[in-house]
Write a protein that holds these residues in place. Sequence first.
Motif, PDB file in Angstrom:
ATOM      1  N   PRO A 289       0.816  -1.229   0.000  1.00 44.02           N
ATOM      2  CA  PRO A 289       0.000   0.000   0.000  1.00 44.02           C
ATOM      3  C   PRO A 289       0.846   1.273   0.000  1.00 44.02           C
ATOM      4  O   PRO A 289       0.385   2.316  -0.466  1.00 44.02           O
ATOM      5  N   LEU A 290       2.081   1.202   0.517  1.00 42.14           N
ATOM      6  CA  LEU A 290       2.931   2.389   0.561  1.00 42.14           C
ATOM      7  C   LEU A 290       3.371   2.814  -0.835  1.00 42.14           C
ATOM      8  O   LEU A 290       3.629   4.000  -1.078  1.00 42.14           O
ATOM      9  N   PHE A 291       3.461   1.844  -1.757  1.00 41.33           N
ATOM     10  CA  PHE A 291       3.874   2.172  -3.119  1.00 41.33           C
ATOM     11  C   PHE A 291       2.813   3.000  -3.856  1.00 41.33           C
ATOM     12  O   PHE A 291       3.137   3.676  -4.837  1.00 41.33           O
ATOM     13  N   VAL A 292       1.571   2.947  -3.398  1.00 40.69           N
ATOM     14  CA  VAL A 292       0.490   3.701  -4.064  1.00 40.69           C
ATOM     15  C   VAL A 292       0.773   5.200  -4.033  1.00 40.69           C
ATOM     16  O   VAL A 292       0.832   5.850  -5.080  1.00 40.69           O
ATOM     17  N   PRO A 293       0.979   5.816  -2.841  1.00 42.62           N
ATOM     18  CA  PRO A 293       1.302   7.246  -2.846  1.00 42.62           C
ATOM     19  C   PRO A 293       2.713   7.548  -3.343  1.00 42.62           C
ATOM     20  O   PRO A 293       2.953   8.624  -3.914  1.00 42.62           O
TER      21      PRO A 293
ATOM     22  N   SER B  47      -2.737   3.609  -8.636  1.00 38.09           N
ATOM     23  CA  SER B  47      -3.740   2.843  -7.892  1.00 38.09           C
ATOM     24  C   SER B  47      -3.133   1.509  -7.458  1.00 38.09           C
ATOM     25  O   SER B  47      -2.111   1.069  -7.998  1.00 38.09           O
ATOM     26  N   LEU B  48      -3.782   0.865  -6.513  1.00 40.93           N
ATOM     27  CA  LEU B  48      -3.306  -0.435  -6.033  1.00 40.93           C
ATOM     28  C   LEU B  48      -3.323  -1.472  -7.153  1.00 40.93           C
ATOM     29  O   LEU B  48      -2.478  -2.371  -7.191  1.00 40.93           O
ATOM     30  N   ASP B  49      -4.246  -1.348  -8.093  1.00 38.92           N
ATOM     31  CA  ASP B  49      -4.339  -2.297  -9.205  1.00 38.92           C
ATOM     32  C   ASP B  49      -3.086  -2.299 -10.067  1.00 38.92           C
ATOM     33  O   ASP B  49      -2.787  -3.295 -10.743  1.00 38.92           O
TER      34      ASP B  49
END
Length: 214
Positions: free
Chosen positions: A71-75, A80-82
Motif C-alpha cells: 500500500p505504501l507504493f500507491v502514494p 492505484s493499487l491495481d
Amino acid sequence: MGNKKQITKKISPIVTMLRTDYEILVHTYNLFKQSNLDEEDVSFLLGKPNSYYFDLLDPTEKKKLKHEYIPLFVPIFGISLDAILPETNNADEEVKIKANSKFNKKSIIYKHEVTYADGTVSDEIEWSRKLQNGVRNIENKRLTEYIKFLIAEGYFLKPRTALYLFIHLRAYFRFEYSVKDLRVSLAKLLRTDLEKVPVLERKISNARYTYCKV
C-alpha cells in the motif's frame, strides 16, 4: 590494469517463489523505472536506509518482499493499487527463478530467467541500479521554511514518517519540490552545529524512520 573496474559476480541457487509475489516485484520495478525517483528516494519514503528498496527487488531473495509495503507504493508512485497487484488468478502457482548478480562500485545488476508452471521459460530479464556517491543537492529553502512552519504549528509533536509528510505536501504545499528536496530539508533540520541545535529528531517506530519535534 589499474583502471579496471572490480566486479563481483554471484550465481544463486534456483529459487521457488509464488508467481503473485514475483509479479508484484515486476510491477514495482516497472513503476520505479517510469518514475522520476531513484532508489534512495523510494527507500527514504519507505522509512528505510538508502539501499533498502533495491534490495527488495533481489529475485533470489523470496522472503524480502513484505506485503505491508505494497500500500505504501500507491502514494510513492502516485498510482492505484491495481497497478501493483498481479493479474494472475492462480494464487498457488509458483515460478522457478534462476539468477545471477553483478556488483561493482557504480552499479548492481540482477539478471534472471523465470520458469512458469506450464514450463515456459522467459527471456533473460535484467534489473539494474546505478549507485550514486558524492551527489550534492541544493536546499529548497521555501520547502525548509514550510516544514519549519509545520513544526511551529505542532505538526511534528506526533512522530511522522517521510511518506506521511510527502502526502501532506502534495495536498498543501503549492510550490515545486522533489523527494530529494524533502530529504535535504529534513536533513538540515536534523543537523546540529556550533550555532544551532536541531529542531527535529529522527527515531525508529515500527521499523521505520520517523521525525518528531525535539
